[in-house]
Design a protein around this motif. Structure first.
Motif, PDB file in Angstrom:
ATOM      1  N   MET A   1       0.825  -1.208   0.000  1.00  0.00           N
ATOM      2  CA  MET A   1       0.000   0.000   0.000  1.00  0.00           C
ATOM      3  C   MET A   1       0.850   1.244   0.000  1.00  0.00           C
ATOM      4  O   MET A   1       0.578   2.223  -0.668  1.00  0.00           O
ATOM      5  CB  MET A   1      -0.914  -0.015   1.225  1.00  0.00           C
ATOM      6  N   SER A   4       2.153   2.007  -3.447  1.00  0.00           N
ATOM      7  CA  SER A   4       1.104   2.535  -4.300  1.00  0.00           C
ATOM      8  C   SER A   4       0.841   3.981  -3.986  1.00  0.00           C
ATOM      9  O   SER A   4       0.705   4.811  -4.873  1.00  0.00           O
ATOM     10  CB  SER A   4      -0.169   1.707  -4.100  1.00  0.00           C
ATOM     11  N   SER A   5       0.764   4.317  -2.707  1.00  0.00           N
ATOM     12  CA  SER A   5       0.458   5.686  -2.312  1.00  0.00           C
ATOM     13  C   SER A   5       1.567   6.630  -2.747  1.00  0.00           C
ATOM     14  O   SER A   5       1.311   7.737  -3.221  1.00  0.00           O
ATOM     15  CB  SER A   5       0.269   5.753  -0.803  1.00  0.00           C
ATOM     16  N   LEU A  97      -0.942  -1.369  -6.757  1.00  0.00           N
ATOM     17  CA  LEU A  97      -2.156  -1.486  -5.945  1.00  0.00           C
ATOM     18  C   LEU A  97      -2.986  -2.681  -6.381  1.00  0.00           C
ATOM     19  O   LEU A  97      -3.555  -3.395  -5.533  1.00  0.00           O
ATOM     20  CB  LEU A  97      -2.981  -0.199  -6.049  1.00  0.00           C
ATOM     21  N   ASN A  98      -3.066  -2.916  -7.691  1.00  0.00           N
ATOM     22  CA  ASN A  98      -3.780  -4.104  -8.179  1.00  0.00           C
ATOM     23  C   ASN A  98      -3.217  -5.378  -7.551  1.00  0.00           C
ATOM     24  O   ASN A  98      -3.960  -6.265  -7.118  1.00  0.00           O
ATOM     25  CB  ASN A  98      -3.661  -4.205  -9.705  1.00  0.00           C
ATOM     26  N   GLU A 100      -1.521  -5.653  -4.755  1.00  0.00           N
ATOM     27  CA  GLU A 100      -1.771  -5.687  -3.311  1.00  0.00           C
ATOM     28  C   GLU A 100      -3.201  -6.107  -3.016  1.00  0.00           C
ATOM     29  O   GLU A 100      -3.449  -6.892  -2.097  1.00  0.00           O
ATOM     30  CB  GLU A 100      -1.493  -4.303  -2.715  1.00  0.00           C
ATOM     31  N   SER A 114      -9.781  -3.842  -9.515  1.00  0.00           N
ATOM     32  CA  SER A 114      -8.508  -3.522 -10.156  1.00  0.00           C
ATOM     33  C   SER A 114      -8.680  -2.312 -11.063  1.00  0.00           C
ATOM     34  O   SER A 114      -9.805  -1.918 -11.387  1.00  0.00           O
ATOM     35  CB  SER A 114      -7.983  -4.717 -10.965  1.00  0.00           C
ATOM     36  N   THR A 157      -7.154   4.610  -9.694  1.00  0.00           N
ATOM     37  CA  THR A 157      -6.288   4.163  -8.595  1.00  0.00           C
ATOM     38  C   THR A 157      -6.734   4.759  -7.265  1.00  0.00           C
ATOM     39  O   THR A 157      -6.758   4.072  -6.236  1.00  0.00           O
ATOM     40  CB  THR A 157      -4.826   4.540  -8.878  1.00  0.00           C
ATOM     41  N   GLN A 161      -8.026   2.597  -4.165  1.00  0.00           N
ATOM     42  CA  GLN A 161      -7.390   2.720  -2.859  1.00  0.00           C
ATOM     43  C   GLN A 161      -8.428   2.975  -1.769  1.00  0.00           C
ATOM     44  O   GLN A 161      -8.348   2.412  -0.666  1.00  0.00           O
ATOM     45  CB  GLN A 161      -6.375   3.862  -2.882  1.00  0.00           C
ATOM     46  N   THR A 165      -9.054   0.414   1.244  1.00  0.00           N
ATOM     47  CA  THR A 165      -8.921   0.859   2.636  1.00  0.00           C
ATOM     48  C   THR A 165     -10.189   0.540   3.428  1.00  0.00           C
ATOM     49  O   THR A 165     -10.123   0.076   4.575  1.00  0.00           O
ATOM     50  CB  THR A 165      -8.627   2.366   2.688  1.00  0.00           C
TER      51      THR A 165
END
Length: 297
Positions: A1, A4-5, A97-98, A100, A114, A157, A161, A165
């Motif tokens: 994560m 990705s962030s 992110l996909n 994760e 995704s 994205t 996210q 979360t």
């Protein structure tokens, strides 16, 4: 994560640079067209131009400078490098992110699980490989398409996210509730075991040794005393007199001094009963002797 962030923040930060470039793009495109037209006019004009030696102003340079703000048309190709970098950051953030989300196995409900990056990746490849030889108008068009795709991937994205979360928070809450339920069940099972006659005897043996230093001889007397009084049943109740619990406290509410759970916890009743015996008789065998002589203690 975290990866990705960071990549997503980098893509957003670089977007300001891209905006500065794309804001100039319509002017550049117009400059290209104007330059081409002007070139044709100059060529024709040269056929009927002034005599040799006469000064001819550089009309192409003047118009190009006026239309494009002084920047060469080749600058369009340079600007596309920024577009490519922004797009690559967006794809990297989305793909990370996909991965994760997929690895977590979390259910995102009705939300997409995704972000699609295939089209943007294809635009990046096209822009990266052909931009040096691509006509200016086509280059600008492909760059604009790549920019739009980048914005879409960044937005997707961010949405993924947020959904991820929320799913993580739901799972954490579910896990906490399940752990609390399991702990409560374990404590209830332990209490049920401790409340059995054998469990109560084990508690009394340990408690009298730890707190009062009484050994097995004293426990033998205590066992005889409380077997007679209640059979070590924490729910025992004498309807005629009101004596309650393992030590047959009268009234039972006296045991609240040892704990508010005196009605449901054999250990609390035992703690009160041992304290009573210690303060009144000094030891279980003395209490047992009194009970044998008078039938109460």
């Amino acid at each position: 994560m975290l990866h990705s962030s960071r990549a997503l923040r980098r893509a957003h930060a670089a977007a300001s640079a891209r905006d500065a470039v794309t804001a100039r793009r319509p002017k550049m495109i117009f400059g290209t067209v104007a330059g081409a037209v002007l070139g044709l006019a100059v060529t024709v004009g040269m056929a009927a131009g002034p005599a040799a030696g006469a000064e001819t102003p550089d009309a192409v340079a003047q118009v190009t400078s006026f239309v494009t703000g002084g920047e060469p048309l080749a600058k369009i190709a340079d600007d596309s490098a920024i577009t490519i970098a922004l797009a690559e950051d967006a794809v990297a953030a989305a793909d990370a992110l996909n991965a994760e989300v997929a690895a977590s196995g979390l259910d995102l409900g009705a939300d997409p699980s995704s972000v699609a990056t295939d089209e943007l990746a294809a635009d990046i490849d096209r822009l990266s490989g052909d931009r040096d030889s691509m006509p200016a108008l086509l280059l600008s068009s492909v760059a604009l398409e790549t920019t739009t795709g980048t914005d879409d991937v960044i937005a997707g994205t961010a949405a993924l996210q947020a959904s991820f979360t929320a799913a993580q928070e739901r799972k954490a809450a579910d896990d906490a509730a399940r752990a609390a339920a399991e702990q409560a069940a374990a404590e209830a099972a332990a209490l049920a075991q401790a409340n059995t006659p054998e469990g109560a005897k084990a508690t009394a043996r340990q408690m009298m040794a730890d707190k009062y230093g009484w050994g097995e001889d004293q426990f033998s007397c205590l066992n005889s005393l409380w077997t007679k009084e209640s059979g070590w049943n924490y729910q025992a109740y004498n309807a005629s007199g009101g004596a309650t619990g393992i030590p047959q406290a009268l009234p039972g509410s006296k045991m609240a001094s040892a704990g508010s759970d005196w009605q449901t916890n054999a250990a609390t009743q035992i703690a009160w009963g041992l304290g009573y015996i210690d303060s009144v008789y000094g030891a279980p065998c003395s209490a047992w002797g009194h009970s044998q002589a008078s039938n109460w203690y």
